[in-house]
Enzyme design. Structure first.
Site, PDB file in Angstrom:
ATOM      1  CG  ASP A 102     -43.190 109.752  40.338  1.00  0.00           C
ATOM      2  OD1 ASP A 102     -43.456 108.713  40.974  1.00  0.00           O
ATOM      3  OD2 ASP A 102     -43.942 110.748  40.329  1.00  0.00           O
ATOM      4  CE  LYS A 103     -38.004 102.048  41.818  1.00  0.00           C
ATOM      5  NZ  LYS A 103     -36.687 101.911  42.487  1.00  0.00           N
TER       6      LYS A 103
END
Length: 235
Positions: A102-103
């Protein structure tokens, strides 16, 4: 030589074999001008189209490892104002992200146009382990209680139900070393959240036999022959 159509499409780098099976069932793939059927085979001499796009096999397999920094998304889709890992590579091939982060997470990412390998890396059935170091922000529970619950299973909701870690070990300073053999979306963060805790930092340092090593952040390099051989070894 002809091979099963979904395998051909996966090897083209267009999508995974499972996604190709869905597209075939939906009647979205054409072989030599006719709608493809489940079970069909195809070869390089066949004309294969998905929408208006011609699908062909790549001339060579590409295997890349990257040290993903925080703040970059793992998707081939481009959004205005959003930083994407593909902007760090600058290559034009269509590549799978075998094991997304994820980011807010960082660490090892594997990019390849080898659809079969991407499926083996990401599908729980093949049991490729992924190792992480996770630092929590607000550790409310005893470490032994966290380790016990994570091994028994945590309900992370949103239809994903109960998930487990394969191994977990407290290594001090609010940090845990965690090994997963499955990979639900943001699984580790959601497991801690279900216990009222928040992840401050998450780094992945291995995928199967592939190690992040001393690769600097934001950097990438093609895999060496011995790394490819070990990673693609059938299990």
């Amino acid at each position: 030589m002809k091979i099963i159509l979904q395998k051909f499409i996966a090897e083209s780098g267009y999508c995974s074999r499972r996604k190709a099976e869905e597209l075939i069932k939906q009647g979205k793939i054409f072989v030599n001008g006719k709608i493809a059927r489940p079970g069909m085979k195809a070869g390089e001499k066949d004309e294969i189209k998905i929408g208006k796009e011609n699908i062909g096999l790549p001339k060579e397999k590409v295997y890349i490892k990257m040290n993903k920094p925080v703040g970059y998304t793992c998707t081939s889709r481009r959004f205005s104002g959003e930083k994407n890992i593909f902007s760090l590579i600058g290559r034009k091939e269509r590549l799978f992200i075998a094991g997304r982060l994820d980011k807010d997470s960082r660490g090892l990412i594997l990019l390849t146009n080898d659809g079969d390998l991407a499926q083996r890396i990401t599908h729980p059935r093949f049991g490729h382990e992924k190792k992480y170091i996770v630092k929590t922000k607000n550790q409310k529970l005893k470490t032994k209680d966290i380790e016990s619950v994570f091994k028994q299973g945590v309900d992370i909701g949103e239809g994903d139900g109960i998930v487990v870690v394969k191994k977990i070990k407290y290594i001090g300073d609010n940090k845990f070393e965690i090994i997963l053999a499955e990979g639900k979306k943001r699984q580790i963060r959601r497991m801690f959240k279900a216990m009222g805790m928040e992840v401050e930092d998450l780094i992945r340092f291995s995928i199967g036999s592939l190690e992040l090593g001393d690769l600097p952040e934001k950097q990438w390099r093609p895999l060496r022959k011995e790394e490819i051989k070990e990673l693609t070894k059938k299990q």
